[in-house]
Design a protein around this motif. Structure first.
Motif, PDB file in Angstrom:
ATOM      1  N   GLU A  69      30.039  51.015  44.145  1.00 20.88           N
ATOM      2  CA  GLU A  69      30.020  52.761  44.839  1.00 20.88           C
ATOM      3  C   GLU A  69      30.606  53.669  44.210  1.00 20.88           C
ATOM      4  O   GLU A  69      29.588  55.033  43.790  1.00 20.88           O
ATOM      5  CB  GLU A  69      30.876  52.906  46.496  1.00 20.88           C
ATOM      6  CG  GLU A  69      30.834  51.791  47.381  1.00 20.88           C
ATOM      7  CD  GLU A  69      29.269  52.296  47.779  1.00 20.88           C
ATOM      8  OE1 GLU A  69      29.464  53.337  47.689  1.00 20.88           O
ATOM      9  OE2 GLU A  69      28.979  51.334  49.110  1.00 20.88           O
ATOM     10  N   ARG A 106      33.548  46.411  45.896  1.00 20.26           N
ATOM     11  CA  ARG A 106      32.600  47.312  46.376  1.00 20.26           C
ATOM     12  C   ARG A 106      32.435  48.793  45.951  1.00 20.26           C
ATOM     13  O   ARG A 106      31.441  49.705  46.296  1.00 20.26           O
ATOM     14  CB  ARG A 106      32.927  47.040  48.184  1.00 20.26           C
ATOM     15  CG  ARG A 106      32.086  48.366  48.776  1.00 20.26           C
ATOM     16  CD  ARG A 106      30.239  48.279  49.306  1.00 20.26           C
ATOM     17  NE  ARG A 106      29.927  49.190  49.592  1.00 20.26           N
ATOM     18  CZ  ARG A 106      29.301  48.902  51.486  1.00 20.26           C
ATOM     19  NH1 ARG A 106      29.973  48.000  51.611  1.00 20.26           N
ATOM     20  NH2 ARG A 106      29.291  50.029  51.836  1.00 20.26           N
ATOM     21  N   LEU A 110      33.056  53.339  54.151  1.00 18.22           N
ATOM     22  CA  LEU A 110      32.798  51.612  54.665  1.00 18.22           C
ATOM     23  C   LEU A 110      32.935  51.505  55.908  1.00 18.22           C
ATOM     24  O   LEU A 110      34.348  52.812  56.472  1.00 18.22           O
ATOM     25  CB  LEU A 110      34.002  51.374  53.647  1.00 18.22           C
ATOM     26  CG  LEU A 110      33.757  51.210  52.166  1.00 18.22           C
ATOM     27  CD1 LEU A 110      35.125  50.438  52.025  1.00 18.22           C
ATOM     28  CD2 LEU A 110      32.550  50.870  51.963  1.00 18.22           C
TER      29      LEU A 110
END
Length: 258
Positions: free
Chosen positions: A242, A238, A222
């Motif tokens: 992921e 997120r 990230l």
């Protein structure tokens, strides 16, 4: 015809109620039975998140059988399977924090000696101290507008302030000061990003530890701009997304090796 429309509306309403079912919970400390405020409750099945109130209460969209992960920096992370009940009480165990040994020396001999040492001690400002009545300053990570490249290098700035535009392009002093503000802002953004995204947060959501945790964080990769511009919920969502991709890749790799 009217009866059919009413029946259809009722079916749609019941379906929406089933899809939007939520659970209400209250978090307590197993040590002193006090409510736990500010805990993160994440439904990893539905990628939904909530935060407990001052009374320890949270409401989260969830169905029976969904998996919830509850985390708070002062308590051990707990995984919880949503039951059939719509209201639950959950107890968290306080985290055991082991302090390193501290050696204290050079203790003042008297009150006067202590006062003198205190006066002579240099000020250490970490940016958190704010005297009573003083207005908070600008948040860390901000560059003054007059030194922001996005502003001073724009076409509009060159048209509206041509003299100032040329002076800034030629002035070494201005360039040095702009570099200083950019460096300070970069350091501030790094600190803020670490507070929003760190190993403890990823561990509480995925359960990964040590080398496996490091590999997954490297897999996510990230960038700071995403972290700085995203809410806590968006970052958690997120991580969950992921992590699913990471697990699929690990499964695929193991199948190919097998």
């Amino acid at each position: 015809m009217m009866k059919k429309l009413l029946l259809l509306s009722f079916i749609i309403f019941m379906a929406s109620m089933a899809n939007g079912q939520s659970i209400k919970g209250t978090l307590y400390s197993s040590q002193d039975s006090l409510a736990i405020e500010g805990a993160h409750i994440i439904n990893t099945t539905k990628s939904k998140m909530a935060t407990s109130s001052a009374a320890g209460v949270f409401i989260l969209e969830a169905l029976p059988g969904d998996t919830m992960v509850i985390s708070n920096i002062n308590f051990n992370t707990r995984q919880f399977i949503v039951p059939e009940k719509k209201e639950v009480t959950i107890w968290l165990n306080p985290a055991e924090i082991q302090l390193k040994e501290v050696i204290v020396n050079n203790i003042p001999k008297s009150e006067a000696d202590f006062r003198k040492k205190l006066i002579d001690m240099p000020m250490q400002d970490n940016g958190n101290f704010l005297p009573f009545g003083v207005t908070p300053g600008k948040p860390m990570g901000k560059i003054p507008v007059n030194y922001d490249r996005n502003v001073t290098n724009s076409v509009g700035y060159a048209i509206n302030k041509p003299v100032s535009f040329i002076q800034k392009k030629l002035s070494k002093k201005y360039k040095a000061k702009r570099k200083y503000y950019e460096t300070v802002a970069s350091q501030g953004n790094t600190i803020l990003a670490h507070k929003k995204f760190n190993r403890e947060l990823v561990n509480s959501i995925t359960g990964l530890e040590e080398e496996k945790l490091t590999k997954f964080i490297d897999f996510m990769d990230l960038d700071n701009s995403f972290i700085m511009n995203s809410s806590d919920y968006e970052i958690a969502a997120r991580i969950i997304s992921e992590f699913k991709s990471y697990q699929d890749q690990q499964m695929s790799d193991s199948v190919e090796k097998g």
